[in-house]
Design an enzyme around this catalytic site. Structure first.
Site, mmCIF file in Angstrom:
data_model
loop_
_atom_site.group_PDB
_atom_site.id
_atom_site.type_symbol
_atom_site.label_atom_id
_atom_site.label_comp_id
_atom_site.label_asym_id
_atom_site.label_seq_id
_atom_site.Cartn_x
_atom_site.Cartn_y
_atom_site.Cartn_z
ATOM 1 C CG MET A 10 -25.498 -13.009 8.673
ATOM 2 S SD MET A 10 -24.357 -12.337 7.648
ATOM 3 C CE MET A 10 -22.612 -13.234 7.927
ATOM 4 C CD GLN A 52 -29.452 -10.840 3.185
ATOM 5 O OE1 GLN A 52 -30.896 -11.427 3.479
ATOM 6 N NE2 GLN A 52 -28.262 -11.470 3.435
ATOM 7 C CB THR A 83 -24.410 -16.833 5.240
ATOM 8 O OG1 THR A 83 -25.509 -16.188 4.098
ATOM 9 C CG2 THR A 83 -23.248 -15.810 5.063
ATOM 10 C CG ASN A 84 -25.057 -21.215 0.791
ATOM 11 O OD1 ASN A 84 -24.528 -21.849 0.018
ATOM 12 N ND2 ASN A 84 -25.704 -21.807 1.810
ATOM 13 C CB THR A 85 -27.671 -15.026 0.857
ATOM 14 O OG1 THR A 85 -28.787 -15.888 0.749
ATOM 15 C CG2 THR A 85 -27.996 -13.669 0.189
ATOM 16 C CB CYS A 195 -30.382 -21.334 2.485
ATOM 17 S SG CYS A 195 -30.663 -20.431 3.790
ATOM 18 C CB THR A 196 -26.337 -21.814 6.375
ATOM 19 O OG1 THR A 196 -26.560 -20.648 6.712
ATOM 20 C CG2 THR A 196 -24.906 -21.728 5.578
ATOM 21 C CD GLU A 197 -30.305 -20.155 7.978
ATOM 22 O OE1 GLU A 197 -29.265 -19.499 8.705
ATOM 23 O OE2 GLU A 197 -30.279 -20.084 6.747
#
Length: 228
Positions: A10, A52, A83-85, A195-197
């Site tokens: 994710m 989501q 994942t943060n979200t 956000c991990t990206e």
């Protein structure tokens, strides 16, 4: 060293970086040919992203809880959600789980406070920026958290439409730098890449204020927990 369980996918772009950093950090600590014992369950992100968008958080949480319990059954001894979200459903994900879970916001808050910052900007998906689950945890740790007042739609779109697909554009980097500049103008002393990206696009070399990459900090904390 304990076995790390990682719920990934994710997106898979950031999960690949997680896997790399977990092994690099372990090798740095233990030397030689050591690498991290990791059990990775990389989910199909498309159904999760649809949940989501539809606000089906309970359904998504239940899905990830099944993944978490599967990792524990497979031998994981410490768990990370990459994942943060989706930490919005962290309590659901960890229900009926008997292994430690490391929340991604905790090592981030610790690093910022250790470095002497108290007012920080937060960038991430619109869910992370607008919902209370993340900001409230940082606030409880002692931080004053600012989020962008404008351009949230563009920032969110860059994550889902570009970074999650491995697309890196200079124009998008400029959009993020502008957002950081605005946060700094409102008093942010540092910015959380929540956000991990986002670490694929932004780092200290382009940011006007220090950046704190949640992917990196989470990976460090998972290795520390596994070595404890």
């Amino acid at each position: 060293m304990k076995t790390i369980g990682l719920i990934g996918g994710m997106s898979w772009e950031s999960s690949a970086h997680y896997y790399q950093r977990l092994n690099q950090l372990t090798a740095e600590r233990l030397g030689g040919l050591h690498s991290a014992p990791v059990i990775l369950h990389s989910v199909d992100f498309a159904p999760i992203a649809a949940m989501q968008s539809a606000g089906e958080w309970d359904k998504a949480g239940a899905e990830l809880n099944g993944v978490a319990r599967g990792l524990a059954a497979a031998g994981a001894q410490v768990l990370g959600l990459a994942t943060n979200t989706m930490h919005v459903v962290a309590e659901t994900v960890t229900a009926r789980l008997d292994i430690p879970f490391l929340h991604i916001a905790d090592p981030t808050a610790h690093a910022l406070l250790t470095d002497g910052f108290d007012t920080v900007g937060l960038l991430g998906t619109r869910f992370t920026m607008e919902m209370g689950f993340y900001k409230d945890r940082l606030t409880a740790a002692g931080l004053n958290v600012l989020v962008p007042e404008v351009d949230r739609t563009n920032l969110n779109g860059i994550i889902y439409d570009e970074l999650c697909r491995g697309i890196i554009r200079d124009e998008s980097r400029a959009t993020y730098v502008t957002a950081i500049e605005r946060l700094a103008a409102h008093g942010a002393q540092a910015v959380i890449l929540g956000c991990t990206e986002i670490g694929m696009l932004i780092d200290d070399s382009v940011s006007p204020i220090p950046t704190y990459d949640t992917t990196e900090l989470h990976a460090q904390a998972l290795v520390e927990a596994a070595l404890a």
